[in-house]
Structures are given as structure tokens and as C-alpha cells.
Design a protein around this motif. Structure first.
Motif, short mmCIF file in Angstrom:
data_model
loop_
_atom_site.label_atom_id
_atom_site.label_comp_id
_atom_site.label_asym_id
_atom_site.label_seq_id
_atom_site.Cartn_x
_atom_site.Cartn_y
_atom_site.Cartn_z
N PRO A 199 28.54 29.22 59.82
CA PRO A 199 27.94 30.05 58.77
C PRO A 199 28.68 29.99 57.44
O PRO A 199 28.05 29.99 56.38
CB PRO A 199 27.98 31.46 59.38
N ASN A 200 30.01 29.95 57.47
CA ASN A 200 30.76 29.93 56.21
C ASN A 200 30.52 28.65 55.41
O ASN A 200 30.56 28.68 54.18
CB ASN A 200 32.25 30.09 56.49
N LEU A 201 30.27 27.56 56.08
CA LEU A 201 29.94 26.32 55.37
C LEU A 201 28.47 26.28 54.98
O LEU A 201 28.10 25.68 53.97
CB LEU A 201 30.28 25.10 56.24
N LEU A 202 27.64 26.94 55.78
CA LEU A 202 26.20 26.91 55.55
C LEU A 202 25.80 27.81 54.38
O LEU A 202 24.96 27.43 53.56
CB LEU A 202 25.48 27.36 56.82
N PHE A 203 26.39 28.99 54.30
CA PHE A 203 25.93 30.00 53.34
C PHE A 203 26.85 30.18 52.14
O PHE A 203 26.46 30.81 51.16
CB PHE A 203 25.76 31.35 54.05
N ARG A 204 28.07 29.64 52.21
CA ARG A 204 29.01 29.78 51.10
C ARG A 204 29.28 28.43 50.46
O ARG A 204 29.47 27.44 51.14
CB ARG A 204 30.33 30.40 51.59
N ARG A 205 29.35 28.44 49.15
CA ARG A 205 29.66 27.23 48.41
C ARG A 205 31.17 26.99 48.43
O ARG A 205 31.96 27.89 48.75
CB ARG A 205 29.17 27.37 46.96
N ALA A 206 31.57 25.81 48.02
CA ALA A 206 33.00 25.50 47.94
C ALA A 206 33.70 26.46 47.00
O ALA A 206 34.82 26.90 47.25
CB ALA A 206 33.20 24.05 47.50
N THR A 207 33.05 26.80 45.89
CA THR A 207 33.68 27.71 44.92
C THR A 207 33.86 29.11 45.49
O THR A 207 34.83 29.79 45.20
CB THR A 207 32.87 27.74 43.60
N ASP A 208 32.91 29.56 46.33
CA ASP A 208 33.04 30.87 46.96
C ASP A 208 34.25 30.90 47.89
O ASP A 208 35.01 31.87 47.92
CB ASP A 208 31.77 31.21 47.75
N ARG A 209 34.43 29.84 48.65
CA ARG A 209 35.57 29.76 49.57
C ARG A 209 36.88 29.64 48.80
O ARG A 209 37.90 30.19 49.19
CB ARG A 209 35.38 28.58 50.54
#
Length: 249
Positions: free
Chosen positions: A90-100
Motif C-alpha cells: 500500500p505505501n508504494l501503491l498510494f504514496r508518491r516518492a516525494t510523500d515517502r
């Protein structure tokens, strides 16, 4: 920098009656906040933005909204059928690289544009940007360097992240009865940006305060104080949050 850049900070929302806007003038590392406009709606914001672009040597729009979606989300859904497994986390699916990235550096998690109502705000921001382009007949691209040549460009910002980077409260100031916290934030911001004399509207309205922080974020970008993406190609596709680098104590 040889000329002044007008920074328009926009706290983007779906409800046009709650749009926050602030304007600053940036030159040679100094940003001066202009008098705050009265409460605005989408139509008056559009008129204000277009008028400023037409009168300014160069304009930077600093928008508080995601301006792209995760690459993994688009790739996963393109051929997906209902009921089929999606193997990406989910973290890769719903969050962009910038969000992470922001979460890792500032310990502040932006909302998931792939799985949250913030997606509607993102769509509203893109619609506004499209309208400005049509009205001004300018491309107004997302810009990635402080010396951009276009008459107007745009960046994505995140007020909560900027507040964290300055060591200021990033929550607990949105409600009507939290005016004292908004006043505290504004007092602290006075050391980072030259505020206008009358801040009563920002003290009363968190949307306007966020718009002021958007202006500060734009100044940080122009002053080369913001984090740059490690993967520019990915950032162009997904978008990038320009937020001041947090000082390491």
C-alpha cells in the motif's frame, strides 16, 4: 536574481469558499508579503492570479495540493480487473516518492493522494492551473530550477512540512478556537518573511495562514533552500513537494 518574482501562495481546496491566497514579492533572498486579499472564491482567485501574472516580470505559483499520482498506482490499475490481486504494498501503491521522502526527512506524513479525499483537492488544483493557462495563454509548467525562464511557473508545496522544517506547530491551529496558535505561528514567521502590517485575516482564518506558508515555501524554493528530488524523472511524473531542508542540530 535580476528581477522581482511574484509568489502566489494558494491553499487549494474543493470548497471554493475556503480557498486561501497570499502574495509575496521575492528579490535577492528577501520576501515581502503583500496585503492579504479578502476571502475569495474560484472566480476571483482566477482573476487575481491572471492579473498578477500579466503585471509581473515573473510569477511563481506555490500550490498546496498534490499535482500528480504514484506511478505504481497507474501501472497497477491499467490492466487490473475487479477481484484480481495487486501485489504492490500500500505505501508504494498510494504514496508518491516525494510523500515517502517528506515522511523520512521531516517525520510528517502527507496525505495519500492515491487513497484519500485529498485526490479531490488535487483535481481542483489541476483544474485551477488549467484555467489560468487558458486565461493567460501561457504554458505555466511545473518548474524544477530557480532560474526558470518562463513568465510564470508552478510548484507543489506542503505547508505542514514547511512549518515542521522551521520548528513551528504543524497541527492544532486549524480550528476557529485555535487563534492563539495561529498568532504564535505568525510571530515566528516574522523572522523568515517580511509580513504585512494587517494579519487579522490570517489570525482568524487557517486557510489564509496556510497560503502565507505557501509563499514562504516558494521563497525557500527560489532561495535554493528546498530539498531536490533524487530521481528527477520520477518526480516529473509524480510531482515533487518543495519543502525547506530541515537543519540538523
Amino acid at each position: 536574481m535580476a528581477f522581482t518574482t511574484t509568489i502566489i501562495g494558494i491553499d487549494c481546496v474543493v470548497d471554493e469558499g475556503k480557498i486561501g491566497i497570499a502574495i509575496g514579492e521575492y528579490d535577492d533572498g528577501i520576501c515581502n508579503l503583500s496585503p492579504l486579499p479578502n476571502r475569495v472564491n474560484t472566480k476571483s482567485v482566477l482573476e487575481l492570479i491572471c492579473g498578477l501574472i500579466n503585471r509581473s516580470a515573473r510569477t511563481l505559483l506555490a500550490l498546496d495540493a498534490p499535482l500528480g499520482w504514484p506511478v505504481a498506482l497507474g501501472n497497477s490499475l491499467f490492466n487490473h480487473s475487479a477481484g484480481s490481486e495487486i501485489k504492490i504494498s500500500p505505501n508504494l501503491l498510494f504514496r508518491r516518492a516525494t510523500d515517502r521522502f517528506v515522511k523520512a526527512r521531516l517525520k510528517k506524513q502527507p496525505l495519500d493522494v492515491g487513497a484519500d479525499r485529498i485526490a479531490r483537492t488535487a483535481k481542483a488544483a489541476l483544474d485551477l492551473l488549467c484555467q489560468v493557462r487558458k486565461q493567460t495563454n501561457l504554458p505555466i509548467p511545473l518548474v524544477w530550477n530557480t532560474d526558470f525562464d518562463e513568465e510564470a511557473g508552478a510548484i507543489e508545496v506542503y505547508p505542514a512540512g514547511t512549518l515542521v522544517s522551521y520548528g513551528l506547530p504543524s497541527s492544532g491551529y486549524k480550528k476557529e478556537n485555535q487563534r492563539a496558535v495561529r498568532q504564535q505561528i505568525l510571530r515566528e514567521l516574522a523572522s523568515c518573511i517580511n509580513l504585512c502590517a494587517d494579519l487579522n485575516f490570517a489570525e482568524k482564518n487557517a486557510d489564509v495562514l496556510d497560503a502565507i506558508v505557501c509563499v514562504l515555501s516558494g521563497a525557500d524554493f527560489l532561495g535554493q533552500k528546498a530539498y531536490y528530488p533524487d530521481d528527477p524523472i520520477e518526480a516529473v511524473k509524480e510531482g515533487w513537494i518543495w519543502v525547506k531542508q530541515k537543519e540538523v542540530l
